[in-house]
Scaffold this motif. Structure first.
Motif, PDB file in Angstrom:
ATOM      1  N   VAL A 174      -3.609   5.322  -9.697  1.00  0.00           N
ATOM      2  CA  VAL A 174      -3.205   5.531  -8.126  1.00  0.00           C
ATOM      3  C   VAL A 174      -4.952   5.679  -8.252  1.00  0.00           C
ATOM      4  O   VAL A 174      -5.231   4.489  -6.326  1.00  0.00           O
ATOM      5  CB  VAL A 174      -1.703   6.150  -7.781  1.00  0.00           C
ATOM      6  CG1 VAL A 174      -2.385   5.413  -6.030  1.00  0.00           C
ATOM      7  CG2 VAL A 174      -0.737   5.349  -8.344  1.00  0.00           C
ATOM      8  N   ASP A 175      -4.880   6.375  -7.838  1.00  0.00           N
ATOM      9  CA  ASP A 175      -5.986   7.413  -7.609  1.00  0.00           C
ATOM     10  C   ASP A 175      -7.609   6.365  -7.908  1.00  0.00           C
ATOM     11  O   ASP A 175      -8.192   6.284  -6.805  1.00  0.00           O
ATOM     12  CB  ASP A 175      -6.551   8.829  -8.002  1.00  0.00           C
ATOM     13  CG  ASP A 175      -7.985   9.104  -7.613  1.00  0.00           C
ATOM     14  OD1 ASP A 175      -7.839   9.975  -6.376  1.00  0.00           O
ATOM     15  OD2 ASP A 175      -8.899   9.621  -8.402  1.00  0.00           O
ATOM     16  N   THR A 234       0.865   3.696  -2.680  1.00  0.00           N
ATOM     17  CA  THR A 234       0.923   5.472  -3.106  1.00  0.00           C
ATOM     18  C   THR A 234       2.589   6.185  -3.486  1.00  0.00           C
ATOM     19  O   THR A 234       1.668   7.705  -3.928  1.00  0.00           O
ATOM     20  CB  THR A 234       0.903   5.956  -1.043  1.00  0.00           C
ATOM     21  OG1 THR A 234      -0.101   5.121  -0.846  1.00  0.00           O
ATOM     22  CG2 THR A 234       1.205   7.146  -1.185  1.00  0.00           C
ATOM     23  N   GLN A 235       2.809   5.326  -3.456  1.00  0.00           N
ATOM     24  CA  GLN A 235       4.323   6.815  -3.998  1.00  0.00           C
ATOM     25  C   GLN A 235       4.622   6.067  -6.136  1.00  0.00           C
ATOM     26  O   GLN A 235       4.796   7.411  -5.887  1.00  0.00           O
ATOM     27  CB  GLN A 235       5.537   5.621  -3.906  1.00  0.00           C
ATOM     28  CG  GLN A 235       6.074   5.601  -1.970  1.00  0.00           C
ATOM     29  CD  GLN A 235       7.612   4.572  -1.857  1.00  0.00           C
ATOM     30  OE1 GLN A 235       7.900   3.431  -2.384  1.00  0.00           O
ATOM     31  NE2 GLN A 235       7.758   5.078  -1.058  1.00  0.00           N
ATOM     32  N   GLY A 293       1.832   7.441  -6.844  1.00  0.00           N
ATOM     33  CA  GLY A 293       1.162   8.314  -7.067  1.00  0.00           C
ATOM     34  C   GLY A 293       1.870   9.267  -8.470  1.00  0.00           C
ATOM     35  O   GLY A 293       0.773  10.167  -8.391  1.00  0.00           O
ATOM     36  N   LEU A 353       0.854  -1.576  -0.323  1.00  0.00           N
ATOM     37  CA  LEU A 353      -0.724   0.060  -0.317  1.00  0.00           C
ATOM     38  C   LEU A 353       0.710   1.287   0.397  1.00  0.00           C
ATOM     39  O   LEU A 353       0.345   1.834  -0.491  1.00  0.00           O
ATOM     40  CB  LEU A 353      -1.272  -0.119   1.284  1.00  0.00           C
ATOM     41  CG  LEU A 353      -1.845  -1.314   1.027  1.00  0.00           C
ATOM     42  CD1 LEU A 353      -2.952  -0.932   2.505  1.00  0.00           C
ATOM     43  CD2 LEU A 353      -3.301  -1.235  -0.175  1.00  0.00           C
ATOM     44  N   ILE A 354       2.116   1.269   0.694  1.00  0.00           N
ATOM     45  CA  ILE A 354       2.839   2.338   0.379  1.00  0.00           C
ATOM     46  C   ILE A 354       3.391   2.511  -0.694  1.00  0.00           C
ATOM     47  O   ILE A 354       3.835   3.635  -0.985  1.00  0.00           O
ATOM     48  CB  ILE A 354       3.749   2.343   1.829  1.00  0.00           C
ATOM     49  CG1 ILE A 354       3.357   2.158   3.373  1.00  0.00           C
ATOM     50  CG2 ILE A 354       4.989   3.187   1.318  1.00  0.00           C
ATOM     51  CD1 ILE A 354       4.261   2.221   4.160  1.00  0.00           C
ATOM     52  N   TRP A 383      -7.326   3.789  -5.513  1.00  0.00           N
ATOM     53  CA  TRP A 383      -7.774   4.210  -4.350  1.00  0.00           C
ATOM     54  C   TRP A 383      -8.629   4.088  -3.869  1.00  0.00           C
ATOM     55  O   TRP A 383      -9.342   3.785  -3.159  1.00  0.00           O
ATOM     56  CB  TRP A 383      -6.495   5.290  -3.981  1.00  0.00           C
ATOM     57  CG  TRP A 383      -5.304   4.985  -3.011  1.00  0.00           C
ATOM     58  CD1 TRP A 383      -3.740   5.325  -4.267  1.00  0.00           C
ATOM     59  CD2 TRP A 383      -4.915   3.609  -1.888  1.00  0.00           C
ATOM     60  NE1 TRP A 383      -3.051   4.669  -2.565  1.00  0.00           N
ATOM     61  CE2 TRP A 383      -2.910   4.053  -1.906  1.00  0.00           C
ATOM     62  CE3 TRP A 383      -5.748   3.646  -1.330  1.00  0.00           C
ATOM     63  CZ2 TRP A 383      -3.117   3.316  -0.530  1.00  0.00           C
ATOM     64  CZ3 TRP A 383      -4.794   2.715   0.222  1.00  0.00           C
ATOM     65  CH2 TRP A 383      -3.538   3.091   0.343  1.00  0.00           C
TER      66      TRP A 383
END
Length: 266
Positions: free
Chosen positions: A92-93, A82-83, A85, A78-79, A96
């Motif tokens: 990525v948006d 986010t990266q 993105g 999950l981290i 999520w």
């Protein structure tokens, strides 16, 4: 043969042949799916520092996500998502959004976003598939859940045991015990390690159907494999025994006493 593949790629450099995107993509996928995440990250770093780069393509990053997922490093996955993105904000948006909608139980809305991704010709990452399968199972959309499971396997992703367990729980809730048993067999064939979550729903479902002999046999198999049943499984079986004394009377009392002793020890 990951080391041989890397040696061959290094020979390319020695012969003055530059690595292109396919070279990087193939190596990253191989290392990450093979559990060698450190090597996968190294190749990803080399790719990002090269003139070739990713050229706006997601596949190397999705391979890293899958590698982390496969190693059950879900927080790290999950981290990393986010990266990603910074390079792929739109993709990525949407990922999520699907993950969040599934967590909220808004599975119909999640399906719409998933359809948008497919409509644009993009391939969803493994986290999206995993959350959708769990969401479909929780919502009782078992046909859609199985379709996604087939699709995820077809794309070269191998789901974790909890994802299989979600399918088993879903079909058991619908009374489809035979389908759940087939799933168990499929997990074994694929080399997936069975755990308590794989068996508990089946024991409960068999007891509800009154098939005490199969439930008893499954519980025995769990003990033989050092899988300790939890309170729910023991409770289901013992309640069933109390309601079906004629079945209990027909059983080998040595076996019954053995199982009861296991309860005491647990």
């Amino acid at each position: 043969m990951l080391d041989l593949a890397l040696d061959l790629c290094n020979d390319m450099k020695t012969d003055g042949i530059n690595w292109n995107f396919v070279t990087y993509d193939t190596l990253i996928k191989g290392f990450c799916s093979g559990g060698r995440m450190e090597d996968g990250f190294k190749i990803l770093e080399i790719m990002e520092e090269s003139k070739e780069g990713s050229r706006g393509r997601l596949s190397p990053y999705d391979s890293v996500l899958y590698g982390l997922y496969k190693e059950n490093q879900l927080d790290e996955a999950l981290i990393f998502l986010t990266q990603m993105g910074k390079l792929f904000p739109r993709a990525v948006d949407r990922s999520w959004r699907i993950l969040s909608l599934c967590e909220e139980g808004a599975i119909e809305d999640a399906k719409k976003v998933f359809g948008q991704i497919l409509g644009e010709g993009r391939v969803p990452n493994v986290l999206v598939y995993d959350h959708l399968i769990h969401g479909f199972c929780e919502g009782g959309y078992m046909r859609e859940a199985f379709e996604l499971m087939n699709e995820i396997v077809g794309r070269g992703y191998y789901p974790l045991a909890p994802t299989f367990n979600a399918l088993i729980s879903g079909v058991c809730r619908q009374g489809q015990v035979s389908s759940a048993l087939k799933l168990i067999d499929d997990m074994v064939v694929r080399g997936c390690k069975l755990d308590i979550g794989s068996h508990n729903p089946l024991v409960d479902a068999l007891c509800r159907k009154g098939d005490f002999q199969k439930a008893f046999g499954l519980l025995s198999q769990m003990l033989e494999k050092d899988i300790a049943p939890d309170f729910s499984s023991w409770n289901s079986l013992l309640l069933s025994w109390c309601q079906e004394t004629s079945w209990l009377a027909r059983q080998n009392m040595f076996q019954v006493n053995y199982l009861l002793q296991q309860i005491v020890e647990i």
